[in-house]
Design a protein around this motif. Structure first.
Motif, mmCIF file in Angstrom:
data_model
loop_
_atom_site.group_PDB
_atom_site.id
_atom_site.type_symbol
_atom_site.label_atom_id
_atom_site.label_comp_id
_atom_site.label_asym_id
_atom_site.label_seq_id
_atom_site.Cartn_x
_atom_site.Cartn_y
_atom_site.Cartn_z
ATOM 1 N N GLY A 279 14.586 10.315 -4.762
ATOM 2 C CA GLY A 279 13.733 10.838 -3.703
ATOM 3 C C GLY A 279 12.268 10.932 -4.077
ATOM 4 N N SER A 280 11.897 10.454 -5.281
ATOM 5 C CA SER A 280 10.495 10.490 -5.694
ATOM 6 C C SER A 280 9.701 9.310 -5.140
ATOM 7 N N LEU A 281 10.396 8.377 -4.514
ATOM 8 C CA LEU A 281 9.776 7.235 -3.858
ATOM 9 C C LEU A 281 10.530 7.016 -2.557
ATOM 10 N N ARG A 282 9.786 6.761 -1.508
ATOM 11 C CA ARG A 282 10.476 6.526 -0.245
ATOM 12 C C ARG A 282 9.937 5.287 0.452
ATOM 13 N N PRO A 283 10.839 4.537 1.079
ATOM 14 C CA PRO A 283 10.394 3.366 1.821
ATOM 15 C C PRO A 283 9.852 3.796 3.183
ATOM 16 N N VAL A 284 8.998 2.983 3.737
ATOM 17 C CA VAL A 284 8.544 3.211 5.105
ATOM 18 C C VAL A 284 8.952 1.981 5.906
ATOM 19 N N ILE A 285 9.962 2.151 6.717
ATOM 20 C CA ILE A 285 10.513 1.049 7.504
ATOM 21 C C ILE A 285 10.109 1.258 8.958
ATOM 22 N N GLY A 286 9.295 0.349 9.455
ATOM 23 C CA GLY A 286 8.802 0.483 10.816
ATOM 24 C C GLY A 286 9.671 -0.173 11.854
ATOM 25 N N GLY B 2 0.795 -1.222 0.000
ATOM 26 C CA GLY B 2 0.000 0.000 0.000
ATOM 27 C C GLY B 2 0.822 1.263 0.000
ATOM 28 N N VAL B 3 1.878 1.269 0.785
ATOM 29 C CA VAL B 3 2.750 2.446 0.875
ATOM 30 C C VAL B 3 3.332 2.796 -0.487
ATOM 31 N N TYR B 4 3.783 1.783 -1.232
ATOM 32 C CA TYR B 4 4.332 2.039 -2.560
ATOM 33 C C TYR B 4 3.242 2.326 -3.578
ATOM 34 N N ALA B 5 2.091 1.668 -3.457
ATOM 35 C CA ALA B 5 1.000 1.885 -4.404
ATOM 36 C C ALA B 5 0.488 3.317 -4.344
ATOM 37 N N VAL B 6 0.329 3.848 -3.147
ATOM 38 C CA VAL B 6 -0.126 5.236 -2.995
ATOM 39 C C VAL B 6 0.841 6.184 -3.691
ATOM 40 N N GLN B 7 2.135 5.997 -3.461
ATOM 41 C CA GLN B 7 3.134 6.899 -4.043
ATOM 42 C C GLN B 7 3.186 6.787 -5.563
ATOM 43 N N ARG C 73 -1.260 11.228 3.619
ATOM 44 C CA ARG C 73 -1.271 12.449 2.803
ATOM 45 C C ARG C 73 0.137 12.824 2.378
ATOM 46 N N ASN C 74 1.092 12.619 3.247
ATOM 47 C CA ASN C 74 2.485 12.918 2.913
ATOM 48 C C ASN C 74 3.022 11.980 1.833
ATOM 49 N N LEU C 75 2.410 10.826 1.681
ATOM 50 C CA LEU C 75 2.814 9.889 0.633
ATOM 51 C C LEU C 75 2.166 10.214 -0.707
ATOM 52 N N GLY C 76 1.131 11.073 -0.689
ATOM 53 C CA GLY C 76 0.493 11.458 -1.943
ATOM 54 C C GLY C 76 -0.989 11.201 -2.027
ATOM 55 N N ALA C 77 -1.587 10.618 -0.982
ATOM 56 C CA ALA C 77 -3.028 10.378 -0.996
ATOM 57 C C ALA C 77 -3.771 11.709 -0.880
ATOM 58 N N GLU C 78 -4.728 11.939 -1.778
ATOM 59 C CA GLU C 78 -5.527 13.169 -1.721
ATOM 60 C C GLU C 78 -6.709 13.026 -0.780
#
Length: 321
Positions: free
Chosen positions: A284-291, A147-152, A175-180
């Motif tokens: 920097g146009s795609l970022r990973p989210v590492i928890g 999901g994180v990558y799909a949104v971006q 929203r910071n990932l690009g979801a409107e």
């Protein structure tokens, strides 16, 4: 050589580090010294709940090439990211060069290791319906790895992206990932439609509802079943005839990454897509989210924390050190 291994002691199943023989490279394979790997919910669940003693799980990995076939484009010392169908959580792994890509300078092994399953699934699933400016895309399981990558990626394509969540706590993050739009719950998600493309990773009740939110000729790509709810019911008439107030052409597409990359005709180019995703990370146009990041000696604990959803994003484990 050490590798993560399923260990069954009585009724208990654990993931441990155990000694195994060194891998041998078949034609078309490179030997990669692994530096980091990431965990996916499905493989962790399978290993701990269904694994056989001695099994070696692991799909995603990044590391350094030790040897590669002549003419493959890879050389010893190359920093790479790759995908295998098992046994990837090890000190060294044989990886088909068709699912291997170089990592640009500046992209860490940890970040790159999140790309194979999650990034390839998101990128290929988004190709199942042409999208661009004005397209409406819904992403469920939006805080998960895919999901994180799909949104971006959908936002980068110009689509209007709605992220489905169960609670509002992740609104700012998405929203910071690009979801409107952030749809909290089923009612909000339905109001945000109709959708040209839905990437659905939950299954069960949500899938049944999502099928009725499609625009005419809309596509719902089912890429996962995070709910583990095996029963889906839906209003067949609304799916077929009344989507978006118009008629027909709606599609439910069952997505399975292995098939997408290995089918005899029309297979996706895993190496090229991985290279593009790695480039986007570098730019920097795609970022990973590492928890969660940990040493691989903590594999059992980290895997259980992932299944309990104790963090958002990917879990990454580093090898050695």
């Amino acid at each position: 050589m050490k590798a993560v291994t399923v260990s069954k002691t009585g009724p208990e199943t654990h993931l441990v580090l155990a000694e195994h023989t060194e891998p041998g490279a078949a034609p078309g394979e490179a030997i990669v010294a692994v530096r980091a790997f990431s965990l996916n919910n499905g493989e962790v669940r399978a290993a701990l709940h269904e694994g056989v003693d001695g099994d070696r799980p692991g799909w995603d990995l990044s590391g350094v090439v030790e040897s590669a076939p002549k003419g493959s484009g890879f050389q010893p010392g190359d920093r790479v990211v790759g995908l295998v169908w098992g046994g990837g959580w090890a000190e060294r792994v044989a990886v088909p060069t068709s699912r291997l890509a170089k990592i640009p300078d500046g992209v860490s092994f940890e970040a790159a290791s999140t790309l194979p399953v999650a990034g390839l699934t998101a990128a290929i699933a988004l190709q199942k319906k042409a999208i661009g400016k004005g397209s409406r895309v819904l992403v469920t399981a939006a805080t998960g790895g895919v999901g994180v990558y799909a949104v971006q990626l959908a936002a980068a394509a110009g689509a209007h992206v709605t992220a489905f969540v169960r609670a509002a706590a992740n609104t700012e993050f998405l929203r910071n990932l690009g979801a409107e739009e952030i749809a909290v719950g089923l009612e909000a998600a339905e109001k945000g439609g109709p959708y040209d493309l839905i990437l659905e990773g939950v299954g069960g009740t949500l899938l049944g509802e999502a099928l009725m939110w499609l625009a005419p000729r809309g596509v719902c790509v089912l890429f996962g079943d995070a709910s583990q709810d095996t029963l889906t019911t839906f209003d067949a008439r609304r799916f077929r005839l009344q989507s978006g107030g118009a008629y027909g052409g709606t599609v439910l597409y069952g997505f399975f990454l292995i098939d997408e990359l290995t089918r005899p005709e029309g297979a996706a180019d895993g190496s090229a897509i991985l290279a593009d995703l790695a480039r986007r990370l570098s730019e920097g146009s795609l970022r990973p989210v590492i928890g969660r990041t940990a040493q691989w000696t903590r594999i059992d604990k980290t895997a259980r924390e992932l299944l309990k959803r104790e963090f958002s994003g990917k879990a990454v484990l580093t090898v050695g050190g």
